[in-house]
Design a protein around this motif. Structure first.
Motif, PDB file in Angstrom:
ATOM      1  N   VAL A 404       0.868  -1.177   0.000  1.00 46.24           N
ATOM      2  CA  VAL A 404       0.000   0.000   0.000  1.00 46.24           C
ATOM      3  C   VAL A 404       0.906   1.228   0.000  1.00 46.24           C
ATOM      4  O   VAL A 404       1.615   1.489   0.978  1.00 46.24           O
ATOM      5  N   ARG A 405       0.882   1.958  -1.083  1.00 41.66           N
ATOM      6  CA  ARG A 405       1.819   3.057  -1.289  1.00 41.66           C
ATOM      7  C   ARG A 405       1.224   4.384  -0.831  1.00 41.66           C
ATOM      8  O   ARG A 405       0.004   4.562  -0.785  1.00 41.66           O
ATOM      9  N   ARG A 406       2.117   5.320  -0.512  1.00 43.93           N
ATOM     10  CA  ARG A 406       1.703   6.625   0.007  1.00 43.93           C
ATOM     11  C   ARG A 406       0.944   7.428  -1.040  1.00 43.93           C
ATOM     12  O   ARG A 406       1.085   7.237  -2.247  1.00 43.93           O
ATOM     13  N   VAL A 407       0.112   8.382  -0.562  1.00 38.59           N
ATOM     14  CA  VAL A 407      -0.642   9.290  -1.418  1.00 38.59           C
ATOM     15  C   VAL A 407      -0.370  10.721  -0.958  1.00 38.59           C
ATOM     16  O   VAL A 407       0.165  10.952   0.140  1.00 38.59           O
ATOM     17  N   ASN A 408      -0.745  11.681  -1.768  1.00 41.71           N
ATOM     18  CA  ASN A 408      -0.496  13.082  -1.422  1.00 41.71           C
ATOM     19  C   ASN A 408      -1.686  13.687  -0.685  1.00 41.71           C
ATOM     20  O   ASN A 408      -2.799  13.162  -0.710  1.00 41.71           O
ATOM     21  N   LYS A 409      -1.410  14.793  -0.003  1.00 44.99           N
ATOM     22  CA  LYS A 409      -2.415  15.582   0.717  1.00 44.99           C
ATOM     23  C   LYS A 409      -3.239  14.712   1.663  1.00 44.99           C
ATOM     24  O   LYS A 409      -4.474  14.745   1.668  1.00 44.99           O
ATOM     25  N   ILE A 410      -2.549  13.940   2.485  1.00 42.75           N
ATOM     26  CA  ILE A 410      -3.226  13.022   3.389  1.00 42.75           C
ATOM     27  C   ILE A 410      -3.991  13.767   4.483  1.00 42.75           C
ATOM     28  O   ILE A 410      -5.047  13.312   4.947  1.00 42.75           O
ATOM     29  N   GLU A 411      -3.487  14.940   4.897  1.00 45.70           N
ATOM     30  CA  GLU A 411      -4.140  15.686   5.981  1.00 45.70           C
ATOM     31  C   GLU A 411      -5.541  16.131   5.598  1.00 45.70           C
ATOM     32  O   GLU A 411      -6.488  15.999   6.378  1.00 45.70           O
ATOM     33  N   SER A 412      -5.695  16.670   4.382  1.00 45.43           N
ATOM     34  CA  SER A 412      -7.008  17.142   3.957  1.00 45.43           C
ATOM     35  C   SER A 412      -7.983  15.984   3.767  1.00 45.43           C
ATOM     36  O   SER A 412      -9.182  16.118   4.035  1.00 45.43           O
ATOM     37  N   ARG A 413      -7.474  14.840   3.354  1.00 43.91           N
ATOM     38  CA  ARG A 413      -8.342  13.662   3.203  1.00 43.91           C
ATOM     39  C   ARG A 413      -8.866  13.196   4.557  1.00 43.91           C
ATOM     40  O   ARG A 413     -10.056  12.889   4.711  1.00 43.91           O
ATOM     41  N   ILE A 414      -7.964  13.126   5.544  1.00 38.04           N
ATOM     42  CA  ILE A 414      -8.380  12.681   6.877  1.00 38.04           C
ATOM     43  C   ILE A 414      -9.358  13.681   7.486  1.00 38.04           C
ATOM     44  O   ILE A 414     -10.343  13.297   8.130  1.00 38.04           O
ATOM     45  N   ALA A 415      -9.103  14.971   7.270  1.00 36.81           N
ATOM     46  CA  ALA A 415      -9.996  16.003   7.817  1.00 36.81           C
ATOM     47  C   ALA A 415     -11.399  15.890   7.228  1.00 36.81           C
ATOM     48  O   ALA A 415     -12.399  16.081   7.936  1.00 36.81           O
ATOM     49  N   GLU A 416     -11.505  15.585   5.933  1.00 38.66           N
ATOM     50  CA  GLU A 416     -12.819  15.420   5.314  1.00 38.66           C
ATOM     51  C   GLU A 416     -13.549  14.204   5.870  1.00 38.66           C
ATOM     52  O   GLU A 416     -14.759  14.267   6.138  1.00 38.66           O
ATOM     53  N   ILE A 427      -4.905   4.192   6.196  1.00 45.40           N
ATOM     54  CA  ILE A 427      -4.041   4.955   5.319  1.00 45.40           C
ATOM     55  C   ILE A 427      -2.733   4.192   5.096  1.00 45.40           C
ATOM     56  O   ILE A 427      -2.421   3.263   5.850  1.00 45.40           O
ATOM     57  N   PRO A 428      -1.939   4.550   4.097  1.00 54.69           N
ATOM     58  CA  PRO A 428      -0.633   3.897   3.904  1.00 54.69           C
ATOM     59  C   PRO A 428       0.294   4.134   5.093  1.00 54.69           C
ATOM     60  O   PRO A 428       0.272   5.204   5.720  1.00 54.69           O
ATOM     61  N   LYS A 429       1.089   3.152   5.391  1.00 54.34           N
ATOM     62  CA  LYS A 429       2.002   3.225   6.542  1.00 54.34           C
ATOM     63  C   LYS A 429       2.959   4.406   6.423  1.00 54.34           C
ATOM     64  O   LYS A 429       3.263   5.071   7.418  1.00 54.34           O
ATOM     65  N   PHE A 430       3.423   4.691   5.203  1.00 55.23           N
ATOM     66  CA  PHE A 430       4.419   5.746   5.025  1.00 55.23           C
ATOM     67  C   PHE A 430       3.802   7.147   5.050  1.00 55.23           C
ATOM     68  O   PHE A 430       4.515   8.134   4.967  1.00 55.23           O
ATOM     69  N   ASN A 431       2.472   7.232   5.150  1.00 57.62           N
ATOM     70  CA  ASN A 431       1.811   8.524   5.331  1.00 57.62           C
ATOM     71  C   ASN A 431       1.531   8.828   6.798  1.00 57.62           C
ATOM     72  O   ASN A 431       1.067   9.925   7.121  1.00 57.62           O
ATOM     73  N   MET A 432       1.817   7.885   7.675  1.00 57.59           N
ATOM     74  CA  MET A 432       1.477   8.041   9.078  1.00 57.59           C
ATOM     75  C   MET A 432       2.345   9.104   9.737  1.00 57.59           C
ATOM     76  O   MET A 432       3.562   9.167   9.511  1.00 57.59           O
ATOM     77  N   GLN A 433       1.709   9.961  10.546  1.00 58.43           N
ATOM     78  CA  GLN A 433       2.404  11.004  11.290  1.00 58.43           C
ATOM     79  C   GLN A 433       1.943  10.979  12.746  1.00 58.43           C
ATOM     80  O   GLN A 433       0.823  10.563  13.053  1.00 58.43           O
ATOM     81  N   LYS A 434       2.807  11.443  13.648  1.00 58.86           N
ATOM     82  CA  LYS A 434       2.501  11.408  15.079  1.00 58.86           C
ATOM     83  C   LYS A 434       1.295  12.279  15.427  1.00 58.86           C
ATOM     84  O   LYS A 434       0.531  11.957  16.339  1.00 58.86           O
ATOM     85  N   LYS A 435       1.116  13.376  14.708  1.00 60.21           N
ATOM     86  CA  LYS A 435       0.024  14.300  15.053  1.00 60.21           C
ATOM     87  C   LYS A 435      -1.355  13.701  14.789  1.00 60.21           C
ATOM     88  O   LYS A 435      -2.360  14.210  15.293  1.00 60.21           O
ATOM     89  N   PHE A 436      -1.431  12.623  14.009  1.00 56.34           N
ATOM     90  CA  PHE A 436      -2.718  12.005  13.732  1.00 56.34           C
ATOM     91  C   PHE A 436      -3.309  11.340  14.965  1.00 56.34           C
ATOM     92  O   PHE A 436      -4.508  11.069  15.012  1.00 56.34           O
ATOM     93  N   ALA A 437      -2.469  11.052  15.979  1.00 61.62           N
ATOM     94  CA  ALA A 437      -2.958  10.377  17.185  1.00 61.62           C
ATOM     95  C   ALA A 437      -3.918  11.246  17.985  1.00 61.62           C
ATOM     96  O   ALA A 437      -4.746  10.736  18.747  1.00 61.62           O
ATOM     97  N   SER A 438      -3.836  12.568  17.831  1.00 58.54           N
ATOM     98  CA  SER A 438      -4.683  13.484  18.596  1.00 58.54           C
ATOM     99  C   SER A 438      -5.964  13.855  17.865  1.00 58.54           C
ATOM    100  O   SER A 438      -6.739  14.676  18.362  1.00 58.54           O
TER     101      SER A 438
END
Length: 458
Positions: A404-416, A427-438
């Motif tokens: 499962v490969r990374r995609v662009n603009k992951i923040e706006s997708r999660i927000a929607e 989401i793809p593993k390589f798109n994961m960020q620490k701030k998503f935990a909150s």
């Protein structure tokens, strides 16, 4: 008498040949050459306009570092969806081409837009297909019959040019470009040479007089603008107005935009009183989703800069013949076949003897790679006859090795997805960020298709 020269030009790519050819050697199109007769003019000894400008020093080569960047001014309309597609509003002096199938609502859209602009600007609506009384009847039905725009039913470009010079409008609508006629050409109305010359003249008017011109054009059976392909390169912006005849929703998306981002989309709904804006398309595509159903999955797609949540449905059933059938709607057929092969090889699903039907709801077409994971999960859900939780949605491109490969603009997708009310998002593993935990939505990273299948179906 002046000498004439006969040549043949390809309507698809503009290739010129001295004789007629059945197949274009440049683009490979068949039966696209059209005869053109030109008058051979002697070289003029007078200075051209460009030479005169250069002589006065108004048009000289300038070092890029010394050029002052001026942000173009825009005129916002009352249609926020149109403003989004155009990049923030209408740029004065631009030439905008709007294409679409006959009867899809192009004239209705332009009539509504121009009616709102006529309150503060001078608008000229040139119609080559309808009379003034016909346009008046439609305007009354749309509730804009008292608009101050000017109607001019005409197809002769000489008369249209004179009318523009006399009226000096801020906006001009040409409906449609295939009906306009340049009298200096011998070719028939609607031919490639006529459409090309008329567009060239309109572009000259738009740039010299700083008049914004909207050109309406019909599309061919293949979905391209009727006329030469070079037509799309001449204009500043190309918009397509599309929709399913069985649905009331219409999508306006930009294919080319010199003043903003391409691939932006705007949503409209066709009602008895005209087109109405759809400001939250995600809810439209998910409203009729059946709970506790198998073969249904939600993908988070990105159209331009706008994230949209759409439902992907799949139905997998044993084939009655020796060759499994694959049918798609709203998704590329080759992409679906590739994902089914990945599922069989990497997900251990025996699909070679199963018919697969994959579709998107609401008439929307999904083309970006980020919907791959949702398609895979929908097919797996139908095959296993196991439902996917209604609070889950999926993002990710799937590779041939099952990753499962990374995609662009992951923040706006999660927000929607969070705004619509989903509880979990894969989401793809390589798109994961620490701030998503909150965030208020649980973000689950996956590295492979097999891992995603195990997390959802166990």
């Amino acid at each position: 008498m002046a000498k004439t020269q006969t040549r043949y030009k390809c309507q698809s790519c503009g290739y010129i040949s001295a004789s007629y050819l059945g197949r274009c050697p440049n683009c490979g199109a068949w039966n696209q050459f059209e005869k053109e007769v030109q008058e051979v003019k002697k070289a003029s000894t007078k200075q051209t306009a460009s030479r005169l400008i250069s002589a006065t020093g108004l048009n000289q080569a300038v070092n890029l570092s010394k050029v002052k960047a001026e942000k173009e001014s825009r005129i916002p309309t009352k249609f926020t969806e149109l403003n989004r597609v155009l990049g923030g509003g209408i740029v004065p002096g631009s030439l905008v081409l709007i294409g679409g199938d006959p009867g899809i609502g192009k004239s209705t859209l332009m009539l509504q837009i121009m009616a709102t602009l006529a309150d503060d600007h001078k608008v000229l609506y040139v119609s080559g297909e309808e009379s003034a009384s016909q346009i008046k009847l439609r305007a009354d039905r749309l509730g804009v019959g008292n608009s101050g725009m000017y109607l001019y039913p005409e197809t002769n470009m000489n008369n249209i040019r004179d009318q523009i010079d006399d009226l000096k409008p801020d906006f001009v609508v040409i409906d449609s470009i295939q009906t306009m006629n340049e009298p200096s050409l011998d070719s028939m109305v609607g031919s490639a040479s006529q459409v090309r010359e008329v567009t060239s003249e309109l572009m000259h008017i738009a740039k010299i007089d700083q008049i914004t011109i909207f050109v309406i054009g019909h599309v061919t059976k293949e979905g391209a603008i009727a006329g030469p392909k070079i037509l799309e390169h001449m204009v500043d912006t190309v918009l397509y107005f599309e929709g399913d005849e069985h649905h009331a929703y219409r999508i306006l998306h930009s294919v080319k935009n010199r003043f903003g981002a391409a691939n932006e989309i705007g949503m409209f709904e066709m009602e008895n009183t005209g087109l109405k804006e759809v400001t939250n398309p995600s809810s439209i595509f998910l409203d009729e989703r059946l709970p506790n159903s198998t073969g249904s999955c939600v993908a988070v797609s990105l159209e331009g800069t706008r994230p949209i949540l759409a439902e992907v449905q799949a139905l997998v059933a044993p084939t009655a013949f020796g060759y499994a059938k694959r049918t798609t709607s709203g998704i590329d057929y080759n992409k679906a076949a590739l994902l089914l092969a990945v599922l069989e090889k990497r997900g251990n699903l025996m699909l070679q003897n199963q018919d697969a039907y994959i579709t998107t709801t609401g008439g929307i077409k999904l083309t970006e790679p980020a919907i791959d994971l949702a398609v895979v999960m929908a097919v797996s859900s139908s095959y296993k006859n196991a439902e996917i939780p209604s609070e889950d949605c999926f993002i990710g491109e799937v590779g041939l090795t099952g990753e499962v490969r990374r995609v662009n603009k992951i923040e706006s997708r999660i927000a929607e997805a969070e705004k619509v009310g989903f509880k979990r998002i894969f989401i793809p593993k390589f798109n994961m960020q620490k701030k998503f935990a909150s965030l208020g939505i649980e973000v689950i990273p996956v590295a492979t298709v097999a891992q995603a299948l195990k997390l959802v179906f166990g």
